[in-house]
Design an enzyme around this catalytic site. Structure first.
Site, PDB file in Angstrom:
ATOM      1  N   LYS A   1      13.904 -14.334 -10.501  1.00  0.00           N
ATOM      2  CA  LYS A   1      13.663 -13.276 -11.427  1.00  0.00           C
ATOM      3  C   LYS A   1      12.777 -13.925 -12.406  1.00  0.00           C
ATOM      4  O   LYS A   1      11.603 -13.132 -12.641  1.00  0.00           O
ATOM      5  CB  LYS A   1      14.694 -12.648 -12.183  1.00  0.00           C
TER       6      LYS A   1
ATOM      7  N   TRP B   1      -2.770  -2.814  -1.808  1.00  0.00           N
ATOM      8  CA  TRP B   1      -2.316  -4.432  -1.864  1.00  0.00           C
ATOM      9  C   TRP B   1      -2.830  -5.099  -0.774  1.00  0.00           C
ATOM     10  O   TRP B   1      -2.693  -5.063   0.364  1.00  0.00           O
ATOM     11  CB  TRP B   1      -0.784  -4.403  -1.742  1.00  0.00           C
TER      12      TRP B   1
ATOM     13  N   ARG C   1       4.148  -0.171  -4.649  1.00  0.00           N
ATOM     14  CA  ARG C   1       3.779  -0.650  -3.324  1.00  0.00           C
ATOM     15  C   ARG C   1       2.370  -1.544  -3.253  1.00  0.00           C
ATOM     16  O   ARG C   1       2.284  -2.328  -2.375  1.00  0.00           O
ATOM     17  CB  ARG C   1       3.617   0.296  -2.475  1.00  0.00           C
TER      18      ARG C   1
ATOM     19  N   GLU D   1       9.069 -14.336 -10.824  1.00  0.00           N
ATOM     20  CA  GLU D   1       8.546 -13.524 -10.520  1.00  0.00           C
ATOM     21  C   GLU D   1       7.520 -12.670 -11.551  1.00  0.00           C
ATOM     22  O   GLU D   1       6.468 -12.155 -11.342  1.00  0.00           O
ATOM     23  CB  GLU D   1       9.374 -12.161  -9.791  1.00  0.00           C
TER      24      GLU D   1
ATOM     25  N   LYS E   1       6.292  -4.249  -3.874  1.00  0.00           N
ATOM     26  CA  LYS E   1       7.731  -3.978  -3.618  1.00  0.00           C
ATOM     27  C   LYS E   1       8.256  -3.963  -2.297  1.00  0.00           C
ATOM     28  O   LYS E   1       9.449  -4.791  -2.084  1.00  0.00           O
ATOM     29  CB  LYS E   1       8.111  -2.381  -4.175  1.00  0.00           C
TER      30      LYS E   1
ATOM     31  N   GLU F   1      18.849 -16.420  -7.868  1.00  0.00           N
ATOM     32  CA  GLU F   1      18.495 -15.262  -8.286  1.00  0.00           C
ATOM     33  C   GLU F   1      17.921 -15.183  -9.402  1.00  0.00           C
ATOM     34  O   GLU F   1      16.769 -14.604  -9.861  1.00  0.00           O
ATOM     35  CB  GLU F   1      19.519 -14.198  -7.965  1.00  0.00           C
TER      36      GLU F   1
ATOM     37  N   ASN G   1      -1.834   2.203   5.533  1.00  0.00           N
ATOM     38  CA  ASN G   1      -0.800   1.355   5.288  1.00  0.00           C
ATOM     39  C   ASN G   1      -0.409   0.575   6.678  1.00  0.00           C
ATOM     40  O   ASN G   1       0.093   1.231   7.451  1.00  0.00           O
ATOM     41  CB  ASN G   1       0.291   1.856   4.379  1.00  0.00           C
ATOM     42  N   GLY G   2      -0.672  -0.878   6.661  1.00  0.00           N
ATOM     43  CA  GLY G   2      -0.417  -1.716   7.607  1.00  0.00           C
ATOM     44  C   GLY G   2      -1.411  -2.735   8.109  1.00  0.00           C
ATOM     45  O   GLY G   2      -2.522  -2.841   7.287  1.00  0.00           O
TER      46      GLY G   2
ATOM     47  N   HIS H   1      21.746 -35.280  -6.951  1.00  0.00           N
ATOM     48  CA  HIS H   1      20.992 -35.484  -5.715  1.00  0.00           C
ATOM     49  C   HIS H   1      19.331 -35.312  -5.603  1.00  0.00           C
ATOM     50  O   HIS H   1      18.738 -35.261  -4.785  1.00  0.00           O
ATOM     51  CB  HIS H   1      21.512 -34.741  -4.423  1.00  0.00           C
TER      52      HIS H   1
ATOM     53  N   CYS I   1       0.932  -1.231   0.066  1.00  0.00           N
ATOM     54  CA  CYS I   1       0.039   0.034   0.022  1.00  0.00           C
ATOM     55  C   CYS I   1       0.924   1.228  -0.146  1.00  0.00           C
ATOM     56  O   CYS I   1       1.808   1.411   0.708  1.00  0.00           O
ATOM     57  CB  CYS I   1      -0.941   0.164   1.207  1.00  0.00           C
TER      58      CYS I   1
HETATM   59  C1  F6R Z   1      12.648  -9.852  -5.687  1.00  0.00           C
HETATM   60  C2  F6R Z   1      12.252  -8.745  -4.635  1.00  0.00           C
HETATM   61  C3  F6R Z   1      11.967  -9.378  -3.356  1.00  0.00           C
HETATM   62  C4  F6R Z   1      12.716  -8.434  -2.285  1.00  0.00           C
HETATM   63  C5  F6R Z   1      12.514  -9.015  -0.825  1.00  0.00           C
HETATM   64  C6  F6R Z   1      13.229  -8.169   0.228  1.00  0.00           C
HETATM   65  O1  F6R Z   1      12.848  -9.204  -6.936  1.00  0.00           O
HETATM   66  O2  F6R Z   1      12.073  -7.822  -4.889  1.00  0.00           O
HETATM   67  O3  F6R Z   1      12.230 -10.716  -3.277  1.00  0.00           O
HETATM   68  O4  F6R Z   1      14.182  -8.818  -2.656  1.00  0.00           O
HETATM   69  O5  F6R Z   1      10.976  -8.662  -0.698  1.00  0.00           O
HETATM   70  O6  F6R Z   1      12.989  -6.675  -0.071  1.00  0.00           O
HETATM   71  P1  F6R Z   1      14.009  -5.541   0.582  1.00  0.00           P
HETATM   72  O7  F6R Z   1      15.309  -5.658  -0.087  1.00  0.00           O
HETATM   73  O8  F6R Z   1      13.086  -4.261   0.353  1.00  0.00           O
HETATM   74  O9  F6R Z   1      13.886  -6.124   2.058  1.00  0.00           O
END
Ligand code: F6R
Length: 634
Positions: free
Chosen positions: A510, A75, A27, A513, A629, A506, A101-102, A529, A2
């Site tokens: 990506k 969100w 967000r 996601e 985010k 990673e 937000n929360g 394994h 949010c």
């Molecule tokens: C992946 C991504 C998430 C963040 C995770 C931690 O692309 O963006 O996996 O890396 O939510 O977020 P931060 O770094 O803000 O603590």
């Protein structure tokens, strides 16, 4: 999770709110709305399901007039994404509007009490209790009513409130969710994140927990929960507002991928002076650092993968044993950290609830804490004993790219900094390392230039995958003549070894996601394994195999995949001729780079593969479904 935006000043508020919310859309983006004071002592609310452009369309047809407003992009946590559950929420007399937000943890109890007092609820949200509480306590002073209402709430909040009887005023408060005030000239702003109002002002005040701010066009008054005045000078933020715009790129993600060489080069220049590393904002003395015996890194998602690379880096450059934990696991164990432990919390947003909780747990146990954050003034940055900022600029795409490599750059420099303090390596050795590191951004640029030249081929490869993927699905659902179902093509396996193993995780993250295609990252040595059972002519196997001390082992793994008809897409050092023996589908070549620094280079093709496939599949690259985010809820 949010985004909140507020404006009070001399301009019409509607479009400012829409623009501000668009900057915060990363967000959350399942619904949005705004409440505006129209100057005739009434509050008008417009809200709708879906992205902010839906709200914008409605407001184009029926604009709302007024110079004080609050807006929200959601969100969903409590209640499905719908118009009813979208914020702002109004009290029963439609005098007071709230955005939040929360999570309000005791909302069921509060709702029961309020209903027994005759209040009618219109949504399924936890937020709605806030507006009814403020209305209940309102006796002609909005600030007092908000202060009183907060005392009833348990949970986390950044909340902004307007009231029709107090035109021109926004009252806001925070508890564990970010809230920043932007100071303008005869106008003031309020947002979940600085980037939302950066175009208008870079003078900001970060609110602390349990503080209440009252904003008018020419005054900002902060008080604590007991009503005592708080005085805090604004700080100046040096982010360039252009960084929060797409700048000609089709997506923020692509722009952020392309920003990486210049960001890393700027970090290096900022932190290295005469081949000595310095972290000016780190208010921890060398003698304090000398008391540590081990390092624990906590983080989530991409930042966790950066932490995993950090383990290899610290173990190579320093004498410390290093453990890495996902924050959500760390906090619910009984981690054995104490005075001799340095806990490094890595977080782009600096607001991730689990990492924040892990940090607090570590502090409680007496550990020394340092955070690596991107967002200035964020909660994790403020609550850790020392902070090192990545200064990567606002990262808007939900899938993290530039924050990751910026975190890695800081980890390399931190390890060399420690090494300079503890003298684990000779001065000469650490100078050689720094010199080599200084060349890495140019190598990264070479990879990006290569992509630009070969963009059409990358798109064609992604298309090829798409065709095979759908053929595979058809085969799966129709079954072969013998009646057996065959596994569909839509699966990626990412393999890496040693310091490139975290990049396998990673790369897979990506892809998952932004394209929603199943993908697994594995240390290549683990393939036998278990995951080898998945290999047939269907999945694509991305093999991270730059020149390194484990190259031969990696090559053996690649041959094992070939022997099972796997589709191989290797990432190798330019000039690797051996790799063609296994007849890869296509080969991604990167320039030669020292093994220890290679993750900074091998990650680029992985980010670009994910990008190209998501684009080929027509997915919403910058705002993938179900994600947000910054994850400020547990
Ligand atoms: C992946 C991504 C998430 C963040 C995770 C931690 O692309 O963006 O996996 O890396 O939510 O977020 P931060 O770094 O803000 O603590």
């Amino acid at each position: 999770m949010c985004g909140i935006f507020g404006y009070t000043g001399h301009k019409e508020a509607q479009n400012l709110i829409i623009q501000g919310l668009k900057q915060l859309e990363y967000r959350g983006y399942d619904s949005s709305g705004l409440a505006i004071q129209n100057g005739t002592h009434a509050i008008c609310v417009e809200k709708t399901h879906g992205k902010i452009k839906n709200l914008e369309e409605i407001l184009k047809k029926t604009p709302l007039k007024g110079r004080t407003a609050i807006g929200h992009t959601r969100w969903a946590t409590h209640g499905i994404p719908s118009r009813e559950n979208a914020h702002p929420h109004l009290d029963n007399h439609e005098q007071i509007a709230v955005v939040h937000n929360g999570i309000i943890e005791n909302h069921f109890d509060l709702k029961e009490t309020l209903e027994s007092e005759g209040v009618r609820f219109r949504s399924e949200t936890d937020t709605e209790v806030i507006v009814h509480l403020v209305a209940k306590y309102y006796k002609g002073n909005l600030e007092n009513a908000v202060r009183r209402a907060l005392k009833d709430l348990k949970g986390t909040y950044a909340v902004a409130v307007i009231c029709s009887s107090e035109p021109g005023k926004i009252v806001a408060a925070r508890m564990d969710s970010p809230l920043v005030v932007g100071i303008g000239k005869t106008e003031n702003f309020l947002a979940s994140d600085v980037s939302a109002f950066l175009e208008h002002t870079n003078r900001v005040i970060f609110l602390e927990n349990q503080e209440i701010v009252s904003l008018t066009d020419n005054a900002v008054k902060i008080t604590d929960i007991a009503g005592r005045a708080v005085s805090r000078e604004p700080v100046k933020i040096n982010w360039d507002p252009a960084q929060a715009k797409k700048g000609g790129f089709e997506h923020f993600m692509l722009k952020e991928i392309f920003e990486q060489p210049s960001i890393l080069s700027a970090i290096y220049k900022e932190r290295v002076n005469g081949l000595k590393v310095h972290f000016d904002e780190l208010k921890i003395t060398a003698s304090k650092l000398k008391s540590i015996k081990r390092i624990v890194i906590i983080a989530c998602g991409t930042a966790y993968h950066a932490g995993l690379v950090g383990k290899y880096i610290f173990e190579e450059f320093t004498k410390f044993p290093v453990w890495v934990d996902t924050s959500s696991e760390f906090r619910y164990r009984d981690p054995k950290v104490g005075k001799d432990t340095l806990v490094i919390a890595i977080s782009q947003s600096g607001e991730t609830a689990d990492t924040l909780a892990g940090l607090r747990e570590a502090k409680k146990k007496g550990a020394l804490t340092i955070s690596i954050c991107n967002v200035l003034g964020s909660t994790i940055a403020r609550e850790s004993q020392g902070v090192i900022y990545t200064h990567a600029g606002p990262e808007i795409a939900v899938a993290s790219t530039k924050a990751y490599t910026a975190q890695l750059m800081i980890l390399y420099l931190m390890a060399i900094y420690f090494d300079q303090i503890f003298k684990t390596l000779s001065l000469g050795q650490s100078r050689v390392l720094l010199k080599a590191l200084s060349h890495v951004p140019a190598l990264m640029q070479e990879v990006l230039d290569m992509y630009k030249k070969e963009e059409k081929e990358w798109a064609a490869n992604a298309h090829d995958f798409n065709v095979r993927y759908h053929e595979g699905l058809e085969r799966y659902f129709s079954a072969d003549p013998a009646g057996r179902k065959r596994s569909p093509n839509g699966f990626f396996l990412y393999l890496g070894r040693n310091i490139n193993y975290p990049n396998a995780l990673e790369g897979a993250l990506k892809l998952k996601e932004i394209s929603y295609i199943p993908a697994e990252g594995y240390p290549a040595g683990e393939m036998k394994h278990g995951p080898i059972a998945l290999i047939d002519e269907n999945p694509w196997v991305i093999c991270i195999a730059p020149k390194s001390k484990t190259y031969d082992k990696m090559f053996s793994n690649i041959q094992e995949i070939k022997a099972r008809n796997g589709i191989i897409v290797p990432i190798v050092t330019r000039g690797d001729t051996q790799i063609h023996k296994v007849k890869p589908l296509y080969v991604v070549e990167i320039p030669e780079v020292e093994e220890i620094f290679s993750p900074l280079v091998t990650i680029l093709p992985l980010q670009l593969i994910a990008y190209c496939i998501a684009k080929e599949f027509g997915e919403d690259i910058d705002q993938p479904r179900n994600l947000a985010k910054s994850v400020t809820v547990e």
